[in-house]
Write an enzyme that holds these catalytic residues in place. Structure first.
Site, PDB file in Angstrom:
ATOM      1  CG  ASP A  26       4.511  -1.232   4.544  1.00  0.00           C
ATOM      2  OD1 ASP A  26       5.358  -1.530   3.685  1.00  0.00           O
ATOM      3  OD2 ASP A  26       3.872  -2.092   5.193  1.00  0.00           O
TER       4      ASP A  26
ATOM      5  CG  ASP B 133       0.962  -3.328   5.811  1.00  0.00           C
ATOM      6  OD1 ASP B 133       1.248  -3.723   4.671  1.00  0.00           O
ATOM      7  OD2 ASP B 133       1.825  -3.092   6.679  1.00  0.00           O
TER       8      ASP B 133
ATOM      9  CG  ASN C 245       3.716  -2.722   1.123  1.00  0.00           C
ATOM     10  OD1 ASN C 245       4.564  -3.504   0.698  1.00  0.00           O
ATOM     11  ND2 ASN C 245       2.968  -2.981   2.175  1.00  0.00           N
TER      12      ASN C 245
ATOM     13  CB  THR D 246       2.991  -4.903   9.547  1.00  0.00           C
ATOM     14  OG1 THR D 246       2.276  -3.675   9.302  1.00  0.00           O
ATOM     15  CG2 THR D 246       2.442  -5.589  10.784  1.00  0.00           C
TER      16      THR D 246
ATOM     17  CG  PHE E 196       9.502  -5.105   0.739  1.00  0.00           C
ATOM     18  CD1 PHE E 196       8.690  -4.316   1.533  1.00  0.00           C
ATOM     19  CD2 PHE E 196      10.009  -4.562  -0.439  1.00  0.00           C
ATOM     20  CE1 PHE E 196       8.372  -3.011   1.170  1.00  0.00           C
ATOM     21  CE2 PHE E 196       9.706  -3.257  -0.814  1.00  0.00           C
ATOM     22  CZ  PHE E 196       8.888  -2.469  -0.009  1.00  0.00           C
ATOM     23  CG  ASN E 197       8.277  -5.338   5.953  1.00  0.00           C
ATOM     24  OD1 ASN E 197       7.897  -4.609   5.029  1.00  0.00           O
ATOM     25  ND2 ASN E 197       7.445  -6.083   6.670  1.00  0.00           N
TER      26      ASN E 197
ATOM     27  CG  HIS F 221       3.792 -11.510   3.984  1.00  0.00           C
ATOM     28  ND1 HIS F 221       4.663 -12.574   3.851  1.00  0.00           N
ATOM     29  CD2 HIS F 221       3.481 -11.124   2.717  1.00  0.00           C
ATOM     30  CE1 HIS F 221       4.875 -12.812   2.573  1.00  0.00           C
ATOM     31  NE2 HIS F 221       4.172 -11.958   1.859  1.00  0.00           N
ATOM     32  CG  ASP F 222       2.086  -6.947   7.046  1.00  0.00           C
ATOM     33  OD1 ASP F 222       1.788  -6.082   6.220  1.00  0.00           O
ATOM     34  OD2 ASP F 222       3.256  -7.353   7.196  1.00  0.00           O
TER      35      ASP F 222
HETATM   36  O1  RIB Z   1       7.676  -9.117   2.647  1.00  0.00           O
HETATM   37  C1  RIB Z   1       6.344  -8.909   3.056  1.00  0.00           C
HETATM   38  C2  RIB Z   1       6.201  -7.595   3.739  1.00  0.00           C
HETATM   39  O2  RIB Z   1       6.498  -6.553   2.827  1.00  0.00           O
HETATM   40  C3  RIB Z   1       4.755  -7.321   4.205  1.00  0.00           C
HETATM   41  O3  RIB Z   1       4.787  -6.514   5.341  1.00  0.00           O
HETATM   42  C4  RIB Z   1       4.165  -6.559   3.056  1.00  0.00           C
HETATM   43  O4  RIB Z   1       3.103  -5.690   3.468  1.00  0.00           O
HETATM   44  C5  RIB Z   1       5.348  -5.737   2.624  1.00  0.00           C
HETATM   45  O5  RIB Z   1       5.419  -4.611   3.459  1.00  0.00           O
HETATM   46 CA    CA Z   2       3.566  -4.391   5.369  1.00  0.00          CA
END
Ligand code: RIB
Ligand code: CA
Length: 309
Positions: free
Chosen positions: A10, A15, A39, A124, A165-166, A238-239
């Site tokens: 996303d 990403d 996102n 991701t 979040f994801n 993160h990703d």
């Molecule tokens: O919490 C971080 C995640 O949420 C990452 O994948 C970032 O790109 C968002 O999608």
């Molecule tokens: Ca992401």
């Protein structure tokens, strides 16, 4: 032999770096890229993925749009992190190639069911596409080697006190994926908050000088703004962790544990409930990653971006 993978993302700043890392790797063969609302809205995440790939000269791998919203919930987006476009910072031209023309699920089905080798999925973003694939093409499950995902956390969230979040965006999809029986590597906040990139390292990327390295630095300049406001010293990448674990697993530390997804909690919905002490008696279903060799991880990223220059 390169490991065949599908990136489901996303974009989103991190990403975008995960995509560039995956395509630069001699260990991975990216068969397809699918996108999902997260996102930003799904039209923007598709456009962002295709703009990044076009800019990096990657125009021969199919890209297809997936879910515009979670399985049963309303979509939550994160413009405060990634901006209105979802990829604020560098000036990126419009894509130089057309998308696959069919849905993400159709593209994933085509790649997975026609491959001699089992495919590794690298989500991701929210897990809506992966869950939909397993629901609509159940025979695909036996053709999936592993799911290496960015999401969740054993201790505390980032979008709510309990949820990352994801997973928060689509807990029902995450529940279906984590209970699928497919081997899972979970790169959650426990490791990604340690996978921070600092200002001097961003400048080192910029000074590599090639157009992709400079573009990455401009992405990170914007990405850092949100995290500095939160009090981070650096920006958590993160990703890229979910991709780097496939390339150099020796850089990471994990435990094989049972993970459940909270889908009903008033305050805890979207939490990944990690059974660290085995008190549930449930069989482990996830490799929960919780540490990494940060400098080596950053060097892997820098070397990867340089390959485009
Ligand atoms: O919490 C971080 C995640 O949420 C990452 O994948 C970032 O790109 C968002 O999608
Ligand atoms: Ca992401």
């Amino acid at each position: 032999m390169k490991k065949p993978i599908i990136m489901d993302c996303d974009p989103g700043h991190d990403d975008a770096l995960a995509l560039l890392l995956a395509f630069a790797s001699d260990e991975l063969d990216v068969k397809a890229v699918t996108t999902v609302g997260g996102n930003q809205t799904s039209d923007k995440t598709l456009n962002n993925a295709m703009r990044v790939l076009s800019y990096a000269g990657i125009t021969d791998v199919p890209v297809a749009p997936g879910a515009s919203h979670p399985l049963i919930r309303e979509l939550q987006i994160a413009p405060e992190v990634h901006g209105e476009s979802g990829l604020e910072g560098p000036e990126l031209p419009e894509p130089s190639f057309a998308s696959f023309g069919k849905s993400a699920i159709e593209l994933m089905e085509k790649v997975i069911m026609s491959s001699e080798e089992k495919i590794t999925l690298v989500p991701t973003g929210p897990l809506t596409n992966i869950a939909t694939l397993l629901l609509t093409i159940p025979e695909s499950k036996d053709r999936i080697e592993r799911i290496s995902l960015m999401g969740g956390s054993a201790v505390g969230g980032n979008w709510t006190p309990a949820a990352e979040f994801n997973i928060l965006v689509d807990p029902e999809a995450a529940d279906l994926v984590f209970q699928s029986g497919i081997p899972i590597t979970m790169c959650g906040l426990d490791v990604t908050h340690k996978a921070q990139i600092y200002d001097d390292e961003i400048e080192a990327i910029r000074s590599q000088g090639g157009k992709v390295s400079v573009m990455v630095a401009e992405l990170l300049d914007f990405f850092a703004k949100f995290h500095k406001k939160l009090g981070f010293e650096g920006s958590p990448l993160h990703d890229p962790c979910a991709v780097a674990w496939l390339i150099k697993p020796e850089l990471f530390t994990s435990k094989h544990l049972h993970v459940d997804i909270e889908t009903k909690g008033e305050f805890t919905s979207g939490a990944t409930v990690v059974d660290y002490r085995g008190v549930t008696g449930k069989d482990p279903n996830t490799d929960v990653v919780y540490d990494l060799e940060r400098k080596a991880f950053i060097q892997l990223l820098m070397d990867s971006f340089k390959k485009y220059d």
